[in-house]
Design an enzyme around this catalytic site. Structure first.
Site, PDB file in Angstrom:
ATOM      1  N   ARG A 162       0.497  10.628  13.459  1.00 16.02           N
ATOM      2  CA  ARG A 162       1.611   9.929  12.841  1.00 16.02           C
ATOM      3  C   ARG A 162       2.269   9.075  13.903  1.00 16.02           C
ATOM      4  NH1 ARG A 162       4.831  11.879   8.742  1.00 16.02           N
ATOM      5  NH2 ARG A 162       5.856   9.869   9.016  1.00 16.02           N
ATOM      6  N   LYS A 194       0.824  -1.214   0.000  1.00 15.19           N
ATOM      7  CA  LYS A 194       0.000   0.000   0.000  1.00 15.19           C
ATOM      8  C   LYS A 194       0.858   1.264   0.000  1.00 15.19           C
ATOM      9  CE  LYS A 194      -0.773   0.279   5.023  1.00 15.19           C
ATOM     10  NZ  LYS A 194      -0.088   1.564   5.259  1.00 15.19           N
ATOM     11  N   ASP A 195       2.136   1.157   0.382  1.00 12.12           N
ATOM     12  CA  ASP A 195       3.037   2.313   0.387  1.00 12.12           C
ATOM     13  C   ASP A 195       3.747   2.506  -0.949  1.00 12.12           C
ATOM     14  OD1 ASP A 195       2.476   2.827   3.072  1.00 12.12           O
ATOM     15  OD2 ASP A 195       4.153   1.601   3.785  1.00 12.12           O
ATOM     16  N   CYS A 232      -8.307  12.549 -10.388  1.00 10.40           N
ATOM     17  CA  CYS A 232      -8.759  13.257  -9.193  1.00 10.40           C
ATOM     18  C   CYS A 232      -7.746  13.051  -8.086  1.00 10.40           C
ATOM     19  CB  CYS A 232     -10.138  12.771  -8.753  1.00 10.40           C
ATOM     20  SG  CYS A 232     -10.135  11.119  -8.020  1.00 10.40           S
ATOM     21  N   ARG A 261       0.779   4.930  18.254  1.00 13.33           N
ATOM     22  CA  ARG A 261      -0.645   5.141  17.978  1.00 13.33           C
ATOM     23  C   ARG A 261      -1.531   4.490  19.038  1.00 13.33           C
ATOM     24  NH1 ARG A 261      -1.418   5.644  11.530  1.00 13.33           N
ATOM     25  NH2 ARG A 261       0.630   6.468  11.055  1.00 13.33           N
ATOM     26  N   ARG A 320      -8.485   8.482   3.446  1.00 11.90           N
ATOM     27  CA  ARG A 320      -9.396   7.402   3.037  1.00 11.90           C
ATOM     28  C   ARG A 320     -10.261   6.958   4.206  1.00 11.90           C
ATOM     29  NH1 ARG A 320      -8.979   2.250   4.384  1.00 11.90           N
ATOM     30  NH2 ARG A 320      -6.839   2.553   5.127  1.00 11.90           N
ATOM     31  N   ARG A 321      -9.627   6.748   5.348  1.00 11.63           N
ATOM     32  CA  ARG A 321     -10.380   6.316   6.528  1.00 11.63           C
ATOM     33  C   ARG A 321     -11.311   7.422   7.015  1.00 11.63           C
ATOM     34  NH1 ARG A 321      -4.926   3.655   8.924  1.00 11.63           N
ATOM     35  NH2 ARG A 321      -5.241   1.500   8.220  1.00 11.63           N
TER      36      ARG A 321
END
Length: 293
Positions: free
Chosen positions: A142, A76-77, A235, A148, A124-125
């Site tokens: 971050r 995903k990165d 977009c 986190r 997105r979240r």
């Protein structure tokens, strides 16, 4: 000796060790090479420092400079644009791609009271959580997994949203209070999958990586990443995607779900296509989403 490049974080080194152990189990000698990336040293919000590629560019530079032989990325990165001279030599079996909630008092998303503050640095979240209309507030954060989760345990936040795959690889699934249904929150394209990158002309390394390849995972993430690439051209909205190989009436087929965040909500669509042509499926669903903007 295969020189395996990885970021220094606990999650990155855990993922690299999984790959190293697979290779060692097949008779290869592997040395881990720890590399610091821009995303590791710059703690500003990702959108300020150019989120795409900040966790992988140093690894790619090391590959091109022949300082390492393979690099293990969280897929995903990895930017969707190809880099000349490099290739994804293998995409192993994917971990569970879903997002999870780690909340105070063991609460689920639906049990959080209105006004509860959820930490996530992902647009997105944020877009998909806002679209649920639960009255919760999202705030950017971050940091690594420990940082986190500590926001929650120290009472600074009511909850955080993380990728389940990362917690699984770190052995910390016990801290999850809810696994989020993709109907609510679609994961990032490629989430849960690893991409093992190498030089395109390194035939020995490509042969060593071949047994680690999972064709179903590659088909799924290729469709997701092609959808993302097509949307990026049209977009800048946050994107969620999840593809799966399923059994259809005439054999295996690929199902792809996509979500596109907009100011007035989230557009969601799904489509199916041929397993051997995931790019076409990703492009088609992206173009259909763009038509709905």
């Amino acid at each position: 000796m295969i020189r395996l490049g990885t970021r220094r974080s606990a999650l990155a080194t855990a993922q690299a060790t999984l790959v190293a152990d697979e290779l060692r189990g097949r008779g290869h000698e592997v040395e881990l090479v720890l590399i610091t990336t821009t995303g590791d040293v710059n703690k500003a919000p990702l959108e300020q420092i150019g989120g795409t590629g900040i966790f992988v560019s140093a690894l790619r530079d090391a590959l091109l400079a022949d300082e390492i032989d393979i690099a293990v990325h969280s897929l995903k990165d990895l930017p969707t644009a190809p880099i000349e001279g490099l290739t994804l030599g293998a995409i192993p079996v994917r971990e569970d791609p879903r997002d999870v909630l780690v909340a105070r008092d063991g609460l689920t998303l639906g049990e959080l009271p209105p006004g509860a503050v959820i930490g996530t640095g992902s647009p997105r979240r944020v877009a998909q959580l806002d679209a649920l209309g639960l009255g919760v507030e999202c705030t950017g954060i971050r940091g690594n997994v420990d940082t986190r989760i500590r926001f929650v345990t120290e009472g600074k936040l009511d909850a955080v949203v993380l990728a389940r795959a990362g917690l699984s690889r770190l052995g910390r699934l016990a801290e999850v209070t809810e696994t989020l249904d993709p109907i609510q929150v679609l994961p990032a394209p490629g989430q849960g999958a690893l991409g093992i990158e190498c030089r395109a002309d390194d035939t020995e390394v490509l042969a060593a990586l071949a047994p680690l390849e999972d064709p179903a995972t590659r088909a799924a993430v290729t469709a997701e990443r092609q959808m993302l690439a097509t949307l990026e051209a049209g977009c800048t909205a946050p994107v969620g995607a999840l593809a799966e190989v399923v059994e259809g009436e005439d054999g295996p087929e690929l199902w792809l779900r996509g979500a596109l965040g907009q100011d007035d909500g989230v557009r969601r669509l799904s489509a199916n296509g041929a397993v051997d042509d995931p790019e076409s499926l990703g492009k088609a669903l992206a173009n259909e989403l763009l038509e709905r903007i």
